[in-house]
Design an enzyme around this catalytic site. Structure first.
Site, mmCIF file in Angstrom:
data_model
loop_
_atom_site.group_PDB
_atom_site.id
_atom_site.type_symbol
_atom_site.label_atom_id
_atom_site.label_comp_id
_atom_site.label_asym_id
_atom_site.label_seq_id
_atom_site.Cartn_x
_atom_site.Cartn_y
_atom_site.Cartn_z
ATOM 1 N N ASP A 106 0.824 -1.196 0.000
ATOM 2 C CA ASP A 106 0.000 0.000 0.000
ATOM 3 C C ASP A 106 0.864 1.253 0.000
ATOM 4 O O ASP A 106 1.874 1.334 0.701
ATOM 5 C CB ASP A 106 -0.896 0.022 1.233
ATOM 6 N N ARG A 107 0.453 2.239 -0.780
ATOM 7 C CA ARG A 107 1.216 3.484 -0.830
ATOM 8 C C ARG A 107 1.049 4.284 0.455
ATOM 9 O O ARG A 107 2.044 4.704 1.064
ATOM 10 C CB ARG A 107 0.768 4.339 -2.021
#
Length: 304
Positions: free
Chosen positions: A80-81
């Protein structure tokens, strides 16, 4: 075409509780359970901690710092960013000593540990991911559903992040169908989003029809090149029939994915109106697919 990537059926119905996730990046922590490096070899094995940046960007920075081609960088999967995530990378350095990785000056990530290994990390080369998540400003009682999830599965949907912001990866599918031979910068992302969406539709239909007693070994289709039609393929709406040809033209191999996901080592505790929950998932599974069965959440990372 409009894609409602959050409208898929829930196994336990629409949750009564609501709350927020990712109010701060520290609220969403991911720890990759990596394969054990061999300790020697031509690849540098880096344990990296990143914050608010995507895995591909980190890979590019590592390649530039080491003076190697991007194809010489390996990793097991995208994290996940908008999160604090720890994961492994490999860097192919035949006949070379490691650069001083601690000299990387970047606010987005840091190198925690370095050793050597014999093989490049490739997609899926991990044991799983462990998550530590804070759900803030909870309205309603989460205890019953959290207790249920200690012993019962959730639908193994691909998470909404697979489809891009505002389902942008899916919106590009029409362009790919119309111009299958054209150069396409993010072709792999769009193809992945397309067949992930079809899997989610299939699983949603299974739930809507009443799954009965759940078989944890049951699988659904990842559409691709196949001698015979895959399950559910002939029943697809005409809108999606051209997608099958795109999959074949791009030589995507047909596959399967488990329909149900059992979160492992599920724990939680409450802090005022917040809940902190932890669990482990197998490779390729999404924490947000667990959370959507727990509550109606607002994602604080949207719009950042």
């Amino acid at each position: 075409m409009t894609f409602e990537v959050l409208s898929f059926a829930r196994l336990y119905g629409v949750p009564a509780a609501s709350g927020k996730i990712r109010v701060e990046s520290d609220d969403f922590k991911v720890f990759e359970e990596s394969l054990t490096p061999s300790g020697e070899g031509e690849h540098s094995f880096l344990t990296v901690k990143k914050r608010d940046t995507n895995t591909h960007w980190v890979a590019r920075q590592l390649a530039a710092f080491a003076g190697v081609d991007l194809n010489d960088i390996g990793f097991a999967g995208r994290k996940d960013r908008y999160a604090v995530a720890q994961q492994a990378f490999t860097v192919y350095l035949p006949g070379r000593i490691d650069p001083d990785w601690q000299q990387i000056d970047d606010a987005g990530f840091e190198v925690l540990d370095v050793c050597r290994t014999r093989k490049k990390l490739r997609k899926g080369d991990l044991l799983g991911n462990r998550f530590e998540l804070r759900i803030s400003d909870v309205s309603g009682d989460l205890e019953p559903i959290l207790t249920r999830l200690k012993h019962h599965p959730v639908p193994n949907y691909f998470g909404e992040q697979r489809f891009g912001h505002s389902a942008n990866n899916l919106e590009q599918a029409a362009r790919l169908v119309a111009h299958p031979k054209a150069k396409f910068k993010h072709r792999d992302l769009v193809l992945s989003a397309m067949r992930s969406y079809l899997f989610n539709r299939y699983l949603s239909d299974v739930i809507s029809q009443g799954p009965g007693e759940i078989d944890l070994a049951a699988t659904g289709p990842l559409y691709g090149r196949h001698r015979d039609p895959q399950v559910g393929e002939l029943e697809l709406p005409d809108t999606f029939k051209p997608w099958m040809k795109v999959f074949a033209d791009n030589r995507l191999k047909a596959g399967e994915r488990k329909l149900w996901l059992q979160p492992l080592e599920f724990i939680w505790h409450r802090e005022d109106n917040d809940y902190v929950i932890g669990f482990k998932l197998p490779p390729g599974c999404f924490a947000t697919s667990v959370l959507r069965e727990v509550l109606n959440y607002e994602d604080g990372s949207v719009g950042r």
